[in-house]
Motif scaffolding. Sequence first.
Motif, PDB file in Angstrom:
ATOM      1  N   UNK A  58     -15.524  44.222   3.117  1.00  0.00           N
ATOM      2  CA  UNK A  58     -16.546  43.493   3.602  1.00  0.00           C
ATOM      3  C   UNK A  58     -16.502  44.123   5.112  1.00  0.00           C
ATOM      4  N   UNK A  59     -17.215  43.793   6.084  1.00  0.00           N
ATOM      5  CA  UNK A  59     -17.253  44.018   7.379  1.00  0.00           C
ATOM      6  C   UNK A  59     -16.857  42.847   8.299  1.00  0.00           C
ATOM      7  N   UNK A  60     -15.880  42.264   8.174  1.00  0.00           N
ATOM      8  CA  UNK A  60     -15.358  41.187   9.200  1.00  0.00           C
ATOM      9  C   UNK A  60     -15.205  41.603  10.403  1.00  0.00           C
ATOM     10  N   UNK A  61     -14.206  42.784  10.389  1.00  0.00           N
ATOM     11  CA  UNK A  61     -13.743  43.405  11.630  1.00  0.00           C
ATOM     12  C   UNK A  61     -12.472  42.758  12.227  1.00  0.00           C
ATOM     13  N   UNK A  62     -11.860  43.565  13.187  1.00  0.00           N
ATOM     14  CA  UNK A  62     -10.429  42.958  13.433  1.00  0.00           C
ATOM     15  C   UNK A  62     -10.475  41.886  14.153  1.00  0.00           C
ATOM     16  N   UNK A  63     -11.204  41.322  14.972  1.00  0.00           N
ATOM     17  CA  UNK A  63     -11.235  39.977  15.666  1.00  0.00           C
ATOM     18  C   UNK A  63     -11.429  38.917  14.732  1.00  0.00           C
ATOM     19  N   UNK A  64     -12.377  38.854  13.626  1.00  0.00           N
ATOM     20  CA  UNK A  64     -12.623  37.838  12.599  1.00  0.00           C
ATOM     21  C   UNK A  64     -11.389  37.910  11.894  1.00  0.00           C
ATOM     22  N   UNK A  65     -10.652  38.989  11.367  1.00  0.00           N
ATOM     23  CA  UNK A  65      -9.703  38.874  10.426  1.00  0.00           C
ATOM     24  C   UNK A  65      -8.649  38.332  11.211  1.00  0.00           C
ATOM     25  N   UNK A  66      -8.216  38.315  12.453  1.00  0.00           N
ATOM     26  CA  UNK A  66      -7.164  37.905  13.268  1.00  0.00           C
ATOM     27  C   UNK A  66      -7.408  36.396  13.329  1.00  0.00           C
ATOM     28  N   UNK A  67      -8.655  36.028  13.364  1.00  0.00           N
ATOM     29  CA  UNK A  67      -8.804  34.607  13.636  1.00  0.00           C
ATOM     30  C   UNK A  67      -8.534  33.820  12.166  1.00  0.00           C
ATOM     31  N   UNK A  68      -8.939  34.570  11.157  1.00  0.00           N
ATOM     32  CA  UNK A  68      -8.676  34.018   9.696  1.00  0.00           C
ATOM     33  C   UNK A  68      -7.249  33.880   9.525  1.00  0.00           C
ATOM     34  N   UNK A  69      -6.587  34.800   9.955  1.00  0.00           N
ATOM     35  CA  UNK A  69      -5.011  34.834   9.934  1.00  0.00           C
ATOM     36  C   UNK A  69      -4.500  33.718  10.674  1.00  0.00           C
TER      37      UNK A  69
END
Length: 417
Positions: free
Chosen positions: A214-225
């Motif tokens: 998908x296209x979540x991007x680094x910042x979104x992935x960081x927030x999910x983690x």
Amino acid sequence: MHTVFTSRTMSSNRRSGRTGGPAKALLSTRAFIDRLDNGLTAAEGAQDVISMITSRRTVTKLILGHNKLADDGCIVLFRFLGSAAGRKYRITEISLNSNEIGDRGLLAIAAYLNGNQYLTDLFLQNNRFSGDPSVIETFTNSINSSHLEMLSLTTNIALSDNFVGAFFSSLRSTYLKELHVSATGITHRSAPHIISYISSHERCRLHTFKCNGNALGHSAVKRIISAIEKRNFVLSGIELYSNHMATESDDDDTSSDDTDWKELESKLRLILSRNMHLKRVAEKEALGLLCYSRTLLLPSTSSALCMLPTEIKLHILSFLAPSLSPSQRINVCTYASALTTLPPLLPKLSGGELKICLPDPFSLGFAEGEKKVWEVRGATGGCASGKCLGAVLCHKEQQRTKWLEAVECSAYDGRSA
């Protein structure tokens, strides 16, 4: 390509690899209808499948991927499955990937899924769902009322952020354990909905979540983690392949620094290891608490300790399971204190046959003057020797897993006192 975020377990691999695992070969193929890539088209193809179903006494799996049933065929098939004649078949798995199914077909699937207590695995990859919020909300509400455990919507590229908003805000099934939404057009706008869902102990019971391509991007992935680290102790399998591309971004969503992604990978690996460790601790304490609770809480006059007030008994028992939350301990103690939950003295018959474990073929013994190991275990139930096929076909292990889920002790609660 950026680093893979994943924690694969044996159970996750078995559940997501339905088409080629050894578990499939152990089941009776007479209960399967496998018409993979068989030229099934529209309503006529659905009628062909229905004829095959009605010609059998039992059907547990429908493998119908890579055909062209489309909306018309899907509607015909699921109208039958939802009828009185179709409901006689307790189907546990349906695969309809790559069938050109759109929203009308998805609504027909939702109608069948509504209140369904038998279907556990549903594969709907690579179809033509639009992500219309009203359709997705209807589908999600059907999931909530069902016993569905595994859902794959991978490569339905038109779903996008509209789907995520409608789906995750309505999803509250306590049965759903595995969800695949890879390659569904999700961007960083979906991150708040995903985070809200995985942060909710009441709504999210997922063990495995796949959101690749998908296209979540680094910042979104960081927030999910970060949300998993702080508020989710259940997830043990996460995949976030190839989410470094972001169509529109804020902050550092377009970051392509491999070091940044590797740091996230290392952090996620530690979080998932933590969750797995806490799961094992919670399960062990719950099983131990059950034994002691039976002794202390069942009606008895054989011990002075048993004459204590219930509140004091519960307080004493709490020290035996410090990692469990108060609600988890109450669930175990409530179960333990009921005479009706005591196991039967004799094994139950299932379908007229004794339910026993299958022996591990690698442990078979052929020593001269001795019976074969499988004969001994066949007479004793299979588990006492510890040489059955374990979690794959060990009935005691399956019952233990179901019990842990029933008392909500299959994972660490995160709210321990």
